[in-house]
Design a protein around this motif. Structure first.
Motif, PDB file in Angstrom:
ATOM      1  N   GLN A 125     -18.159 -18.535  -3.890  1.00 18.24           N
ATOM      2  CA  GLN A 125     -16.949 -19.319  -3.662  1.00 18.24           C
ATOM      3  C   GLN A 125     -15.726 -18.407  -3.671  1.00 18.24           C
ATOM      4  OE1 GLN A 125     -16.961 -22.354  -6.660  1.00 18.24           O
ATOM      5  NE2 GLN A 125     -18.525 -23.583  -5.635  1.00 18.24           N
ATOM      6  N   THR A 126     -14.831 -18.649  -2.726  1.00 16.23           N
ATOM      7  CA  THR A 126     -13.606 -17.846  -2.622  1.00 16.23           C
ATOM      8  C   THR A 126     -12.521 -18.685  -1.961  1.00 16.23           C
ATOM      9  OG1 THR A 126     -12.709 -15.704  -1.955  1.00 16.23           O
ATOM     10  CG2 THR A 126     -14.094 -16.848  -0.358  1.00 16.23           C
ATOM     11  N   THR A 127     -11.315 -18.169  -1.968  1.00 18.14           N
ATOM     12  CA  THR A 127     -10.186 -18.827  -1.317  1.00 18.14           C
ATOM     13  C   THR A 127      -9.588 -17.871  -0.291  1.00 18.14           C
ATOM     14  OG1 THR A 127      -9.678 -20.160  -3.263  1.00 18.14           O
ATOM     15  CG2 THR A 127      -7.930 -19.907  -1.639  1.00 18.14           C
ATOM     16  N   LEU A 128      -9.383 -18.369   0.918  1.00 19.87           N
ATOM     17  CA  LEU A 128      -8.781 -17.558   1.973  1.00 19.87           C
ATOM     18  C   LEU A 128      -7.264 -17.612   1.847  1.00 19.87           C
ATOM     19  CD1 LEU A 128     -10.950 -18.750   5.018  1.00 19.87           C
ATOM     20  CD2 LEU A 128     -11.354 -16.787   3.511  1.00 19.87           C
ATOM     21  N   ASN A 129      -6.645 -16.453   1.796  1.00 18.54           N
ATOM     22  CA  ASN A 129      -5.188 -16.357   1.750  1.00 18.54           C
ATOM     23  C   ASN A 129      -4.715 -15.557   2.954  1.00 18.54           C
ATOM     24  OD1 ASN A 129      -4.861 -17.710  -0.795  1.00 18.54           O
ATOM     25  ND2 ASN A 129      -5.622 -15.855  -1.774  1.00 18.54           N
ATOM     26  N   VAL A 130      -3.805 -16.149   3.729  1.00 22.65           N
ATOM     27  CA  VAL A 130      -3.359 -15.530   4.980  1.00 22.65           C
ATOM     28  C   VAL A 130      -1.887 -15.148   4.876  1.00 22.65           C
ATOM     29  CG1 VAL A 130      -3.212 -15.792   7.483  1.00 22.65           C
ATOM     30  CG2 VAL A 130      -5.015 -16.990   6.212  1.00 22.65           C
ATOM     31  N   ALA A 131      -1.578 -13.949   5.302  1.00 17.91           N
ATOM     32  CA  ALA A 131      -0.199 -13.450   5.276  1.00 17.91           C
ATOM     33  C   ALA A 131       0.306 -13.212   6.690  1.00 17.91           C
ATOM     34  CB  ALA A 131      -0.119 -12.150   4.475  1.00 17.91           C
ATOM     35  N   VAL A 132       1.623 -13.320   6.857  1.00 15.81           N
ATOM     36  CA  VAL A 132       2.308 -12.929   8.091  1.00 15.81           C
ATOM     37  C   VAL A 132       3.397 -11.934   7.695  1.00 15.81           C
ATOM     38  CG1 VAL A 132       3.672 -13.687  10.073  1.00 15.81           C
ATOM     39  CG2 VAL A 132       1.864 -15.165   9.157  1.00 15.81           C
ATOM     40  N   SER A 133       3.443 -10.806   8.376  1.00 13.32           N
ATOM     41  CA  SER A 133       4.387  -9.751   8.010  1.00 13.32           C
ATOM     42  C   SER A 133       5.823 -10.172   8.291  1.00 13.32           C
ATOM     43  CB  SER A 133       4.076  -8.468   8.781  1.00 13.32           C
ATOM     44  OG  SER A 133       2.816  -7.953   8.422  1.00 13.32           O
ATOM     45  N   PHE A 134       6.720  -9.805   7.375  1.00 13.48           N
ATOM     46  CA  PHE A 134       8.143 -10.027   7.566  1.00 13.48           C
ATOM     47  C   PHE A 134       8.726  -8.903   8.416  1.00 13.48           C
ATOM     48  CE2 PHE A 134       7.432 -12.753   3.956  1.00 13.48           C
ATOM     49  CZ  PHE A 134       8.366 -13.770   4.109  1.00 13.48           C
ATOM     50  N   GLN A 135       9.872  -9.191   9.028  1.00  9.04           N
ATOM     51  CA  GLN A 135      10.593  -8.159   9.761  1.00  9.04           C
ATOM     52  C   GLN A 135      11.256  -7.199   8.773  1.00  9.04           C
ATOM     53  OE1 GLN A 135      13.301  -9.812  12.652  1.00  9.04           O
ATOM     54  NE2 GLN A 135      11.754 -11.130  13.560  1.00  9.04           N
ATOM     55  N   LYS A 136      11.558  -5.997   9.260  1.00 10.28           N
ATOM     56  CA  LYS A 136      12.227  -5.007   8.407  1.00 10.28           C
ATOM     57  C   LYS A 136      13.562  -5.569   7.940  1.00 10.28           C
ATOM     58  CE  LYS A 136      13.967  -0.268   8.264  1.00 10.28           C
ATOM     59  NZ  LYS A 136      13.327  -0.001   6.972  1.00 10.28           N
ATOM     60  N   PRO A 137      13.857  -5.487   6.645  1.00  6.52           N
ATOM     61  CA  PRO A 137      15.098  -6.071   6.121  1.00  6.52           C
ATOM     62  C   PRO A 137      16.345  -5.406   6.699  1.00  6.52           C
ATOM     63  CG  PRO A 137      13.583  -5.478   4.343  1.00  6.52           C
ATOM     64  CD  PRO A 137      13.047  -4.877   5.596  1.00  6.52           C
ATOM     65  N   THR A 138      17.367  -6.233   6.914  1.00 10.24           N
ATOM     66  CA  THR A 138      18.684  -5.757   7.313  1.00 10.24           C
ATOM     67  C   THR A 138      19.616  -5.863   6.108  1.00 10.24           C
ATOM     68  OG1 THR A 138      18.356  -6.489   9.600  1.00 10.24           O
ATOM     69  CG2 THR A 138      20.627  -6.099   8.881  1.00 10.24           C
ATOM     70  N   VAL A 139      20.244  -4.762   5.737  1.00  7.60           N
ATOM     71  CA  VAL A 139      21.120  -4.740   4.559  1.00  7.60           C
ATOM     72  C   VAL A 139      22.557  -4.487   5.020  1.00  7.60           C
ATOM     73  CG1 VAL A 139      21.557  -3.703   2.309  1.00  7.60           C
ATOM     74  CG2 VAL A 139      19.219  -3.850   3.173  1.00  7.60           C
ATOM     75  N   GLU A 140      23.467  -5.382   4.625  1.00  4.40           N
ATOM     76  CA  GLU A 140      24.863  -5.287   5.045  1.00  4.40           C
ATOM     77  C   GLU A 140      25.790  -5.412   3.849  1.00  4.40           C
ATOM     78  OE1 GLU A 140      24.654  -7.097   9.549  1.00  4.40           O
ATOM     79  OE2 GLU A 140      24.845  -8.519   7.878  1.00  4.40           O
ATOM     80  N   MET A 141      26.973  -4.783   3.979  1.00  6.05           N
ATOM     81  CA  MET A 141      27.950  -4.746   2.892  1.00  6.05           C
ATOM     82  C   MET A 141      29.170  -5.582   3.242  1.00  6.05           C
ATOM     83  SD  MET A 141      28.928  -3.335  -0.034  1.00  6.05           S
ATOM     84  CE  MET A 141      30.478  -3.249  -0.916  1.00  6.05           C
ATOM     85  N   ASN A 142      29.644  -6.382   2.276  1.00  8.66           N
ATOM     86  CA  ASN A 142      30.902  -7.107   2.404  1.00  8.66           C
ATOM     87  C   ASN A 142      31.876  -6.516   1.391  1.00  8.66           C
ATOM     88  OD1 ASN A 142      33.066  -8.924   2.270  1.00  8.66           O
ATOM     89  ND2 ASN A 142      31.767 -10.680   2.725  1.00  8.66           N
TER      90      ASN A 142
END
Length: 285
Positions: A125-142
């Motif tokens: 018995q097992t559980t299937l876990n599925v991932a989807v990759s995120f886009q590269k983070p964008t970091v901005e300064m205010n």
């Protein structure tokens, strides 16, 4: 008396199902993963006489089916069509592993292998876990409110976001606490978008780390923080801009003074004196 080989097989038959029950099968959407399952048959003929189901627990669905050594996919669930493979030649030796091409629809599906012959066994018995990759983070300064924003989208499941800051005075690195971070998470077509904000006051550099707990993927974005009260658009601080303005004004004043001096000297020259004398003589006459 039980021989050593039989004792080992018995121990494996009791221990492996328990071990498998605590193991998740993780993968990325659209990729193939191997759901490992091994069961020691008493002899090869037992495997050939058995019906073997790779199936969902709740809800019940057929991922793959093998009867007496032959595959039969007539009743396979639609979401697993053309997405599963077994190793028929290795089944007699106990390899019941199933290769699955994952889809996001398979996420959090609990599955098991059922062997039906003289009696029924439920194993692996097992559980299937599925991932989807995120886009590269964008970091901005205010610079107005001295905050930094980290944005990424199109991933699954909800990621873990952490911020680290390099202190401007000490140069030491520290991880920001949860109450120092503001996260806004939205969902679009089953995928998540996240905007994380943190205060950058007193920092020299800020780094945002996005961690996907299913795929163990780590994405990093960072930004250098200018000293508070400076403007980093053209590499000039406020002091630099003020200095330029004062310099321009000073140059203008100096040019005006030189112009007045030059004019005064010209008026006091020989030509000017000759014209003045001529005018006085004409007036006398």
């Amino acid at each position: 008396m039980m021989g050593k080989r039989q004792a080992v097989l018995l121990a494996l038959s009791l221990f492996l199902p328990l071990l498998s029950a605590f193991k998740n099968t993780n993968g990325t959407n659209g990729s193939w993963v191997l759901w490992e399952c091994h069961h020691p048959f008493s002899d090869p003929s037992e495997a050939k006489e058995s019906r073997i189901y790779w199936q969902g627990i709740e809800p019940s669905k057929v991922l793959h089916f093998c009867k007496e050594g032959e595959e039969n996919l007539d009743h396979q669930d639609e979401s697993f069509k053309n997405r599963t493979k077994i190793f028929p030649n290795q089944i007699p030796s106990g390899n019941l592993s199933l290769a699955i091409k994952l889809d996001l629809e398979h996420d959090n599906n609990s599955v098991e292998v059922v062997i039906s012959s003289k009696d029924t066994k439920k194993i692996c018995q097992t559980t299937l876990n599925v991932a989807v990759s995120f886009q590269k983070p964008t970091v901005e300064m205010n610079q107005t409110d001295m905050t930094v924003t980290c944005s990424t989208k199109g991933g699954y499941p909800v990621p873990e976001v952490k911020w680290t800051s390099w202190d401007r005075e000490s140069g030491l690195e520290r991880t920001l606490e949860e109450d120092e971070i503001w996260n806004n998470i939205t969902k679009e077509k089953k995928l998540y978008n996240i905007v994380s904000k943190a205060n950058a006051t007193g920092s020299k550099k800020m780094t945002c780390t996005v961690y996907n707990p299913t795929s163990n993927e780590i994405l990093i974005g960072s930004i250098d923080i200018p000293a508070q009260g400076t403007d980093n658009h053209n590499g000039l601080g406020v002091g630099g801009i003020v200095g330029i303005v004062l310099g321009v004004v000073l140059v203008g004043v100096l040019a005006f003074v030189l112009y007045k001096c030059c004019r005064q000297r010209c008026q006091q020259g020989p030509a000017h004196q000759y014209i003045a004398a001529f005018r006085r003589q004409a007036t006398t006459e």
